[in-house]
Write a protein that holds these residues in place. Structure first.
Motif, mmCIF file in Angstrom:
data_model
loop_
_atom_site.group_PDB
_atom_site.id
_atom_site.type_symbol
_atom_site.label_atom_id
_atom_site.label_comp_id
_atom_site.label_asym_id
_atom_site.label_seq_id
_atom_site.Cartn_x
_atom_site.Cartn_y
_atom_site.Cartn_z
ATOM 1 N N LEU A 259 14.485 -3.771 -16.346
ATOM 2 C CA LEU A 259 15.234 -4.847 -16.982
ATOM 3 C C LEU A 259 16.671 -4.922 -16.469
ATOM 4 O O LEU A 259 17.221 -6.009 -16.285
ATOM 5 N N VAL A 260 17.269 -3.759 -16.225
ATOM 6 C CA VAL A 260 18.674 -3.700 -15.822
ATOM 7 C C VAL A 260 18.835 -3.229 -14.381
ATOM 8 O O VAL A 260 19.646 -3.767 -13.634
ATOM 9 N N GLY A 261 18.041 -2.242 -13.980
ATOM 10 C CA GLY A 261 18.265 -1.582 -12.699
ATOM 11 C C GLY A 261 17.508 -2.141 -11.518
ATOM 12 O O GLY A 261 17.620 -1.609 -10.427
ATOM 13 N N ALA A 262 16.698 -3.215 -11.712
ATOM 14 C CA ALA A 262 15.932 -3.813 -10.620
ATOM 15 C C ALA A 262 15.110 -2.771 -9.864
ATOM 16 O O ALA A 262 15.114 -2.694 -8.653
ATOM 17 N N GLN A 263 14.418 -1.925 -10.630
ATOM 18 C CA GLN A 263 13.575 -0.860 -10.084
ATOM 19 C C GLN A 263 14.402 0.141 -9.289
ATOM 20 O O GLN A 263 14.042 0.544 -8.177
ATOM 21 N N GLY A 264 15.492 0.550 -9.869
ATOM 22 C CA GLY A 264 16.361 1.531 -9.233
ATOM 23 C C GLY A 264 16.889 2.527 -10.235
ATOM 24 O O GLY A 264 16.667 2.412 -11.450
ATOM 25 N N ALA A 265 17.599 3.528 -9.723
ATOM 26 C CA ALA A 265 18.174 4.577 -10.568
ATOM 27 C C ALA A 265 19.343 4.041 -11.388
ATOM 28 O O ALA A 265 19.971 3.038 -11.031
#
Length: 316
Positions: free
Chosen positions: A121-127
């Motif tokens: 939701l926030v990290g665009a599939q990232g850490a």
């Protein structure tokens, strides 16, 4: 000054996506005893260091703190790969760990059931700079008393606790991507335990048979054993481009881990090549349409046509 080499400090082994493992690794990144904390703590102790006669101790802190920047990059990239669920990923449609991308399915359809919805939701599939339950990383974690023996004791405790947690994370998952990174950090945390123990030995502390903490019998972790056989637990990097580091005056002699190895220093690890991840259309990222891509290409060509810069003083 710091320089960036575009190589990963250790190889990240490919495996299926595993959002649950990614969320566990968030503790090793943004938790109270994670890599962001070690990076900031050692660098601030370096920046604030006083006493020219203590330069070898400052240089040791600088070297370890600089390495921790690479650890933050490594673990963050690992988390991004573990939550990677692009429709372009075509894995095994029957593997439950592959649900995010199986058969080209939209991974956002399953985001509500993952360990940390913010990864999508926030990290665009990232850490993210948070711990495993989503608490933001805090600068209040950083300990810098200004008293060298006290700081070294605290740093040794920090490395030991971080290593303990990573051993637990290793046991939590069978995922090869997660384990390849966690195993490397387990061994490098032991190297840093050795570094701070050796620094304290120089101040009169006798560790006896205390280290390493925890007593893991790490040989039962095959990825860890491979790195131990390479002596990676007894090697420390200076990251000193001008070769002025005096950390080697401390990090030498028999290992405090009593494993029969000798402590050695090197400028930096060789590292491994890495690629930039593919676009994530379902996350609307990076959001470059045809016109923007053309502008990016034109800008790159213009910049490449200019005279390249060089490190060093400006000539008259």
């Amino acid at each position: 000054m710091f320089f960036h080499v575009q190589r990963m400090i250790n190889e990240i082994v490919a495996d299926e996506p595993d959002p649950a493992a990614a969320n566990a690794l968030q503790e090793g990144l943004g938790g109270q005893f994670g890599e962001m904390r070690t990076m900031m703590q050692y660098l601030f102790q370096s920046f604030n260091f006083r006493g020219p006669t203590g330069k070898p101790f400052r240089d040791l802190l600088y070297g370890i703190g600089t390495e921790e920047i690479g650890h933050v990059e490594l673990i963050a990239t690992t988390i991004a790969r573990l939550v990677d669920g692009s429709p372009r990923y075509q894995g095994s449609a029957t593997d439950p760990l592959d649900t995010p991308g199986a058969g080209g399915a939209n991974p956002l359809e399953m985001a509500l059931s993952t360990g940390n919805i913010h990864h999508y939701l926030v990290g665009a599939q990232g850490a993210l700079p948070v711990d495993a339950v989503g608490n933001p990383w805090s600068g209040s974690y950083v300990y810098n008393s200004g008293n060298l023996p006290l700081d070294l004791l605290y740093n040794l405790m920090l490395e030991s606790t971080g290593r303990l947690q990573k051993c637990r994370i290793y046991e939590m998952t069978q995922n090869k991507t997660a384990r390849s990174t966690v195993a490397y950090l387990i061994v490098r945390d032991q190297a840093h335990e050795n570094a701070y123990a050796k620094a304290l030995e120089a101040l009169g502390v006798d560790w006896g048979k205390l280290l390493p903490i925890p007593k893991t019998n790490a040989e039962k972790f095959p990825e860890v054993k491979t790195l131990l056989d390479q002596g990676l637990q007894s090697k420390q990097y200076t990251f000193s481009l001008d070769q002025l580091s005096e950390a080697g005056r401390i990090f030498q002699g028999d290992s405090p881990s009593k494993d029969g190895t000798e402590l050695t220093t090197e400028q930096a690890p060789v590292g491994v090549p890495y690629d930039i991840a593919a676009e994530r259309p379902e996350e609307f990222g990076p959001g470059l349409d045809a016109d923007l891509l053309a502008l990016v290409q034109a800008t790159a060509e213009m910049e490449m046509a200019t005279a390249p810069g060089a490190w060093g003083p400006v000539s008259s």
